[in-house]
Motif scaffolding. Structure first.
Motif, PDB file in Angstrom:
ATOM      1  N   ASP A  14       0.837  -1.202   0.000  1.00  0.00           N
ATOM      2  CA  ASP A  14       0.000   0.000   0.000  1.00  0.00           C
ATOM      3  C   ASP A  14       0.872   1.253   0.000  1.00  0.00           C
ATOM      4  O   ASP A  14       1.982   1.259   0.540  1.00  0.00           O
ATOM      5  N   ARG A  15       0.327   2.314  -0.573  1.00  0.00           N
ATOM      6  CA  ARG A  15       1.054   3.585  -0.649  1.00  0.00           C
ATOM      7  C   ARG A  15       0.246   4.682   0.036  1.00  0.00           C
ATOM      8  O   ARG A  15      -0.971   4.715  -0.028  1.00  0.00           O
TER       9      ARG A  15
ATOM     10  N   LEU B  27       0.138   8.923   0.218  1.00  0.00           N
ATOM     11  CA  LEU B  27       0.593  10.188  -0.355  1.00  0.00           C
ATOM     12  C   LEU B  27       0.534  11.264   0.721  1.00  0.00           C
ATOM     13  O   LEU B  27      -0.488  11.430   1.387  1.00  0.00           O
TER      14      LEU B  27
ATOM     15  N   TYR C  59       3.860   7.094   9.639  1.00  0.00           N
ATOM     16  CA  TYR C  59       4.086   6.498   8.326  1.00  0.00           C
ATOM     17  C   TYR C  59       5.285   5.559   8.377  1.00  0.00           C
ATOM     18  O   TYR C  59       5.267   4.456   7.806  1.00  0.00           O
TER      19      TYR C  59
ATOM     20  N   ASN D 145       5.294   1.128   5.393  1.00  0.00           N
ATOM     21  CA  ASN D 145       4.870   0.962   4.003  1.00  0.00           C
ATOM     22  C   ASN D 145       6.009   1.152   3.014  1.00  0.00           C
ATOM     23  O   ASN D 145       6.080   0.481   1.991  1.00  0.00           O
ATOM     24  N   GLU D 146       6.898   2.078   3.316  1.00  0.00           N
ATOM     25  CA  GLU D 146       7.995   2.333   2.381  1.00  0.00           C
ATOM     26  C   GLU D 146       8.863   1.096   2.218  1.00  0.00           C
ATOM     27  O   GLU D 146       9.178   0.669   1.113  1.00  0.00           O
TER      28      GLU D 146
ATOM     29  N   SER E  26       7.043  -1.898   0.412  1.00  0.00           N
ATOM     30  CA  SER E  26       6.714  -1.788  -1.001  1.00  0.00           C
ATOM     31  C   SER E  26       7.941  -1.870  -1.912  1.00  0.00           C
ATOM     32  O   SER E  26       7.808  -1.881  -3.121  1.00  0.00           O
TER      33      SER E  26
ATOM     34  N   PRO F 122       4.346  -0.749  -7.816  1.00  0.00           N
ATOM     35  CA  PRO F 122       3.600   0.261  -7.049  1.00  0.00           C
ATOM     36  C   PRO F 122       2.094   0.075  -7.180  1.00  0.00           C
ATOM     37  O   PRO F 122       1.569  -0.192  -8.263  1.00  0.00           O
ATOM     38  N   GLN F 123       1.422   0.184  -6.062  1.00  0.00           N
ATOM     39  CA  GLN F 123      -0.022   0.061  -6.027  1.00  0.00           C
ATOM     40  C   GLN F 123      -0.651   1.450  -5.989  1.00  0.00           C
ATOM     41  O   GLN F 123      -0.013   2.448  -5.687  1.00  0.00           O
TER      42      GLN F 123
ATOM     43  N   PRO G 291      -2.437   4.480  -4.435  1.00  0.00           N
ATOM     44  CA  PRO G 291      -2.455   4.956  -3.047  1.00  0.00           C
ATOM     45  C   PRO G 291      -3.782   4.624  -2.368  1.00  0.00           C
ATOM     46  O   PRO G 291      -4.848   4.711  -2.969  1.00  0.00           O
TER      47      PRO G 291
END
Length: 381
Positions: free
Chosen positions: A99-100, A102, A115, A120-121, A124, A129-130, A132
């Protein structure tokens, strides 16, 4: 605005020029009196009994905030802080690997730590990339007077069907906000800043649509009913995000503070704040060796600056000795933004409607002395 009346109702303004409203504004007398009266009632009756007798006062912040934000009272939760509200939403979202999120470069430090915490960083990396799953931004950074276009972000979030969490800590109370126009699913704020409410009070707006999809990060018997060994039923309103225990005096005070702002009118407050901020920026621009750091199409009542000759901490201390309050924002509060701009810390002056042009002049004169070469400064004694 009747400035004489407003300042008479702001006890702290009699002794100091308070330009730390983005930290904790001076409360109106009505807010302080409401808290004192509630605490006195608790002392006389007992805590639970005071709640039973003061139900109307304890419901005031829901209706007042709903009016201020153009939403419904059942979409408002009252909690102990904006961070509590924000974390109740964020850690309740069902993130999955890949998951992303923003966010903005000027995101508040406490939010960005979350975050990093969910990882998540890292999760992933090496994966395709999925789309957001969350847009989370701070409307006005803690260390700058820039106002980000939250409405434009909302249009993108709605178009793409992405959950939108808006941190309005520095914007609520100084400018009009309409959650329908903003297009956010959630909005968080605090009482102590521009709302002029008590410390230890905060709130959450949670849209009915968002509540139908996501649960709070943590529940207690105030936000949900235990119905069976493995079952519970959520409160149908945003009160599901609340917990049983908080300062009821602060909750009462928050309601009075929001009503106080509504009675003045948010458009009038915003006009006054912008006028004073413009005056301060114009004055400070005249000083050699002083750099203003606020950039953007829309600026607000927060003015960030630095002096070549003194650190922000030294500026704060020098002004405090003259009865002028400001604050300091250091890099960890908005680390990514500060690194890009090559800053370690900035002095932060934040105006509110009860400030005066004379107080701005006094700040200017004291900073003028600090920026003046030592040999040109007036000698005393």
């Amino acid at each position: 605005m009747d400035l004489v009346k407003l300042r008479a109702e702001t006890v702290g303004s009699q002794a100091r020029a308070h330009f730390n409203n983005a930290g904790s504004a001076l409360p109106p007398t009505a807010v302080v009196q409401a808290q004192h009266a509630y605490l006195d009632l608790e002392a006389k009756l007992g805590g639970y009994e005071a709640v039973e007798q003061q139900q109307m006062a304890l419901e005031r912040p829901y209706a007042a905030l709903a009016q201020m934000l153009s939403c419904e009272p059942d979409e408002i939760a009252i909690v102990t802080s904006a961070t509590t509200a924000w974390q109740q939403v964020f850690f309740g979202l069902p993130f999955q690997r890949g998951d992303r999120i923003l966010t903005s470069r000027a995101e508040y430090g406490s939010n960005y730590l979350a975050y990093i915490q969910v990882g998540n960083e890292e999760a992933s990396r090496g994966e395709r990339p999925q789309k957001p799953v969350l847009i989370a931004v701070t409307h006005v950074p803690t260390s700058s007077g820039r106002v980000y276009s939250a409405e434009a972000v909302g249009r993108v979030a709605q178009r793409e069907g992405i959950t939108y969490l808006l941190d309005a800590c520095q914007s609520i109370g100084q400018m009009p906000l309409d959650v329908r126009a903003l297009g956010c699913d959630y909005l968080t704020g605090t009482g102590r800043k521009y709302l002029r409410g008590p410390r230890g009070s905060g709130f959450l707006y949670a849209s009915r649509k968002a509540m139908a999809k996501h649960e709070p990060a943590a529940l207690d018997i105030h936000g949900a009913t235990w119905t069976g060994e493995q079952d519970y039923k959520l409160d149908p309103t945003a009160k599901r995000y609340e917990v049983y225990e908080m300062s009821m005096a602060a909750k009462v005070g928050l309601g009075v503070a929001v009503e106080y702002a509504l009675n003045l009118g948010m458009p009038h407050i915003w006009d006054r704040v912008c006028s004073l901020a413009t005056l301060m920026r114009q004055k400070l621009e005249e000083l050699p060796g002083l750099e203003l750091h606020d950039k953007g199409r829309q600026l607000c009542g927060i003015i960030s600056f630095s002096l070549k000759s003194h650190s922000p901490a030294e500026v704060k201390a020098a002004l405090a000795s003259k009865g002028i309050n400001i604050s300091v924002s250091a890099a960890p509060s908005t680390l990514l933004d500060f690194r890009v701009r090559g800053l370690e810390a900035v002095a932060r002056a934040s105006v509110h409607y009860y400030n005066t042009g004379e107080e701005v002049d006094a700040l200017f004169e004291e900073l003028k002395q600090l920026t003046m070469p030592h040999e040109h400064r007036p000698q005393h004694g």
